[in-house]
Design a protein around this motif. Sequence first.
Motif, PDB file in Angstrom:
ATOM      1  N   ALA A 221       0.827  -1.206   0.000  1.00 35.03           N
ATOM      2  CA  ALA A 221       0.000   0.000   0.000  1.00 35.03           C
ATOM      3  C   ALA A 221       0.862   1.257   0.000  1.00 35.03           C
ATOM      4  O   ALA A 221       1.872   1.342   0.705  1.00 35.03           O
ATOM      5  CB  ALA A 221      -0.924   0.010   1.207  1.00 35.03           C
ATOM      6  N   VAL A 222       0.487   2.229  -0.813  1.00 34.67           N
ATOM      7  CA  VAL A 222       1.117   3.545  -0.780  1.00 34.67           C
ATOM      8  C   VAL A 222       0.782   4.198   0.562  1.00 34.67           C
ATOM      9  O   VAL A 222      -0.358   4.081   1.037  1.00 34.67           O
ATOM     10  CB  VAL A 222       0.591   4.410  -1.954  1.00 34.67           C
ATOM     11  N   PRO A 223       1.736   4.864   1.227  1.00 34.56           N
ATOM     12  CA  PRO A 223       1.426   5.535   2.489  1.00 34.56           C
ATOM     13  C   PRO A 223       0.207   6.453   2.341  1.00 34.56           C
ATOM     14  O   PRO A 223       0.107   7.208   1.382  1.00 34.56           O
ATOM     15  CB  PRO A 223       2.695   6.344   2.778  1.00 34.56           C
ATOM     16  N   GLY A 224      -0.713   6.336   3.291  1.00 34.64           N
ATOM     17  CA  GLY A 224      -1.944   7.113   3.220  1.00 34.64           C
ATOM     18  C   GLY A 224      -3.135   6.309   2.741  1.00 34.64           C
ATOM     19  O   GLY A 224      -4.276   6.802   2.768  1.00 34.64           O
ATOM     20  N   TYR A 225      -2.899   5.067   2.315  1.00 34.76           N
ATOM     21  CA  TYR A 225      -3.980   4.212   1.832  1.00 34.76           C
ATOM     22  C   TYR A 225      -4.014   2.915   2.634  1.00 34.76           C
ATOM     23  O   TYR A 225      -2.978   2.406   3.075  1.00 34.76           O
ATOM     24  CB  TYR A 225      -3.800   3.880   0.351  1.00 34.76           C
ATOM     25  N   ASP A 226      -5.219   2.385   2.815  1.00 34.58           N
ATOM     26  CA  ASP A 226      -5.428   1.090   3.456  1.00 34.58           C
ATOM     27  C   ASP A 226      -6.062   0.144   2.448  1.00 34.58           C
ATOM     28  O   ASP A 226      -6.871   0.568   1.606  1.00 34.58           O
ATOM     29  CB  ASP A 226      -6.349   1.229   4.677  1.00 34.58           C
ATOM     30  N   LEU A 227      -5.711  -1.139   2.557  1.00 35.70           N
ATOM     31  CA  LEU A 227      -6.191  -2.146   1.609  1.00 35.70           C
ATOM     32  C   LEU A 227      -6.836  -3.316   2.342  1.00 35.70           C
ATOM     33  O   LEU A 227      -6.436  -3.657   3.462  1.00 35.70           O
ATOM     34  CB  LEU A 227      -5.032  -2.667   0.756  1.00 35.70           C
ATOM     35  N   ARG A 228      -7.820  -3.928   1.679  1.00 35.18           N
ATOM     36  CA  ARG A 228      -8.442  -5.158   2.179  1.00 35.18           C
ATOM     37  C   ARG A 228      -8.645  -6.104   1.008  1.00 35.18           C
ATOM     38  O   ARG A 228      -8.854  -5.657  -0.128  1.00 35.18           O
ATOM     39  CB  ARG A 228      -9.811  -4.879   2.810  1.00 35.18           C
ATOM     40  N   LEU A 229      -8.617  -7.406   1.289  1.00 33.97           N
ATOM     41  CA  LEU A 229      -9.010  -8.422   0.318  1.00 33.97           C
ATOM     42  C   LEU A 229     -10.192  -9.180   0.898  1.00 33.97           C
ATOM     43  O   LEU A 229     -10.103  -9.718   2.007  1.00 33.97           O
ATOM     44  CB  LEU A 229      -7.861  -9.392   0.035  1.00 33.97           C
ATOM     45  N   VAL A 230     -11.294  -9.222   0.139  1.00 36.49           N
ATOM     46  CA  VAL A 230     -12.513  -9.846   0.660  1.00 36.49           C
ATOM     47  C   VAL A 230     -13.053 -10.859  -0.337  1.00 36.49           C
ATOM     48  O   VAL A 230     -12.816 -10.762  -1.547  1.00 36.49           O
ATOM     49  CB  VAL A 230     -13.592  -8.800   0.976  1.00 36.49           C
ATOM     50  N   ASP A 231     -13.812 -11.836   0.197  1.00 39.77           N
ATOM     51  CA  ASP A 231     -14.468 -12.817  -0.668  1.00 39.77           C
ATOM     52  C   ASP A 231     -15.866 -12.334  -1.032  1.00 39.77           C
ATOM     53  O   ASP A 231     -16.247 -11.193  -0.717  1.00 39.77           O
ATOM     54  CB  ASP A 231     -14.504 -14.192   0.009  1.00 39.77           C
ATOM     55  N   GLU A 232     -16.646 -13.204  -1.669  1.00 40.38           N
ATOM     56  CA  GLU A 232     -17.982 -12.806  -2.129  1.00 40.38           C
ATOM     57  C   GLU A 232     -18.917 -12.453  -0.977  1.00 40.38           C
ATOM     58  O   GLU A 232     -19.897 -11.733  -1.161  1.00 40.38           O
ATOM     59  CB  GLU A 232     -18.599 -13.928  -2.975  1.00 40.38           C
ATOM     60  N   ALA A 233     -18.603 -12.956   0.231  1.00 40.25           N
ATOM     61  CA  ALA A 233     -19.429 -12.668   1.414  1.00 40.25           C
ATOM     62  C   ALA A 233     -18.880 -11.499   2.223  1.00 40.25           C
ATOM     63  O   ALA A 233     -19.328 -11.267   3.354  1.00 40.25           O
ATOM     64  CB  ALA A 233     -19.532 -13.915   2.280  1.00 40.25           C
ATOM     65  N   GLU A 234     -17.922 -10.770   1.654  1.00 36.64           N
ATOM     66  CA  GLU A 234     -17.312  -9.604   2.295  1.00 36.64           C
ATOM     67  C   GLU A 234     -16.417  -9.974   3.474  1.00 36.64           C
ATOM     68  O   GLU A 234     -16.060  -9.106   4.281  1.00 36.64           O
ATOM     69  CB  GLU A 234     -18.386  -8.593   2.768  1.00 36.64           C
ATOM     70  N   ASN A 235     -16.030 -11.236   3.592  1.00 37.55           N
ATOM     71  CA  ASN A 235     -15.120 -11.649   4.655  1.00 37.55           C
ATOM     72  C   ASN A 235     -13.675 -11.491   4.186  1.00 37.55           C
ATOM     73  O   ASN A 235     -13.358 -11.722   3.014  1.00 37.55           O
ATOM     74  CB  ASN A 235     -15.372 -13.111   5.041  1.00 37.55           C
ATOM     75  N   GLU A 236     -12.799 -11.097   5.111  1.00 34.04           N
ATOM     76  CA  GLU A 236     -11.380 -10.991   4.783  1.00 34.04           C
ATOM     77  C   GLU A 236     -10.849 -12.375   4.406  1.00 34.04           C
ATOM     78  O   GLU A 236     -11.157 -13.368   5.068  1.00 34.04           O
ATOM     79  CB  GLU A 236     -10.598 -10.462   5.984  1.00 34.04           C
TER      80      GLU A 236
END
Length: 514
Positions: free
Chosen positions: A339-354
């Motif tokens: 992640a570029v400083p200042g940004y947050d990232l998430r990876l989620v499945d079809e049910a919105e779970n990490e």
Amino acid sequence: MTASANAASYFVDRHVDIRPNKIAFREAAGKKRQLSYGQLAQDSGVLASSLGRAGIRREARAAMLVLDQIEFPQIFWGTIKAGVVPVPMNTLLAPPVYEAIFRDSRATVLFVSAELWSSVEPAAKAVPDLEKVVVIGGDAPDGTVSLEDFIADAEPMPLVDCSEDEVAFWLYSSGSTGLPKGVRHVHGALGATAETYGDQVLQLVEDDVVYSVAKLFFAYGLGNALSMPMAVGATSVLYNARPTPEVVLDILESEKPTVFCGVPTLYAATLAQLEMVEKPNIPLRRCISAGEALPEDIGRRWSALWGVDILDGVGSTEMLHIFLSNRADDVVYGTSGIAVPGYDLRLVDEAENEVAQGEIGELLVRGASAADGYWNQREKSRATFQGEWTRTGDKYERNAQGRYIYCGRTDDMFKVSGIWLSPFEVEQALISHPLVLESAVVSARDGEGLEKPKAYIVLKEGAPSDELAAELKEFVKEEIGKWKYPRWIEFVEDLPKTSTGKIQRFKLRDKVPE
């Protein structure tokens, strides 16, 4: 000079007291005109005044069909100074798409380069809201006014004050799978990208000369060649025509940029061109890539040739610029970095779970440069902009080192034998073969209706043959695994792409395997 939340205060007017004679923009072709920071402040103020004189009110939309020439920053910043909303448009679209954008945006004024008037004239004459057409360069056709006459005898006006949350400009998405969507960006967004990616990853300085193959009407090009260089008082090189590999090498040699902003397809084509010509001697210190994920083989070959790594990154029109990237002291080819400083990232499945480490999920991003939403697209806005988080539509996995590995667009991913397959992984393997220039992999169904990968291949050299197709299949098996190899291979002259260089795989999915 009083500071204002108007983006033009920071990016344009503050330079008047610091570096008025420094060249902000210079053209790489034709007359080789150039524009200083001081002159840009003056010219944009005159343009702002002229808009008011013409009755173009604050918050009205000003369509810009303008080539990469010095008038682009004059008009872009002049409209923002006036509180009018510039809408840079792709210069490579068809008249029906221009008409759709005019009707959607309800632009009241159009600024158009003279060379582009014939392509947009039918659309401009078909819409009721467009009150004035201003032509840049050449004679003004009937029903239009030249830029020279539009600004004649106008005095520069001070910029209008505004909130940093006020919409400053729109960008229309590339529309790779449908009509473009109007993406609204606020005044504070430009500063957010300059302070994050521009300062902490690209690390631009005042002495830099920047050349971006991505045009100014793209979010990527706008950051590369306009906002980020202007944030530090650097110089941008503008080129108003198609950046072929031959042209790019000429510009690199003649303009001597220190920073080069490319896209994967151009890097690959330029490497192929360099196999036939001598490499120019230029002072490159930074190269970046975005638009699509950079194949590992291309990055390694470029780095070996130039002694400069390519910082591959990921951005979007919705986030304005790059939010996930490799860095100068931390490059791992085959990944999109961290992640570029200042940004947050998430990876989620079809049910919105990490998802867990090593699993594939959709990438979500949070940061200050996120768009205010789509214009007249409430359902799509709600689906994409979810609270502080923006859905990217990209599938990624995160490895044990915390780096993100691109797997493909959500619509491009498919399962083979119940396992997710990344078209990009197969494409990377194929282009590492010495005879392959480009490849695109899509899903196709076999005789039993099961999904399998099919590859479309553009050769660098050699002739298509059944023997070569068989060789490439075996090559992929050895490189990445036996179940991932393309069951069908079709050799083509070129691949369908958007004007940003992204491969339009959806056009290939419609073809039935032979």
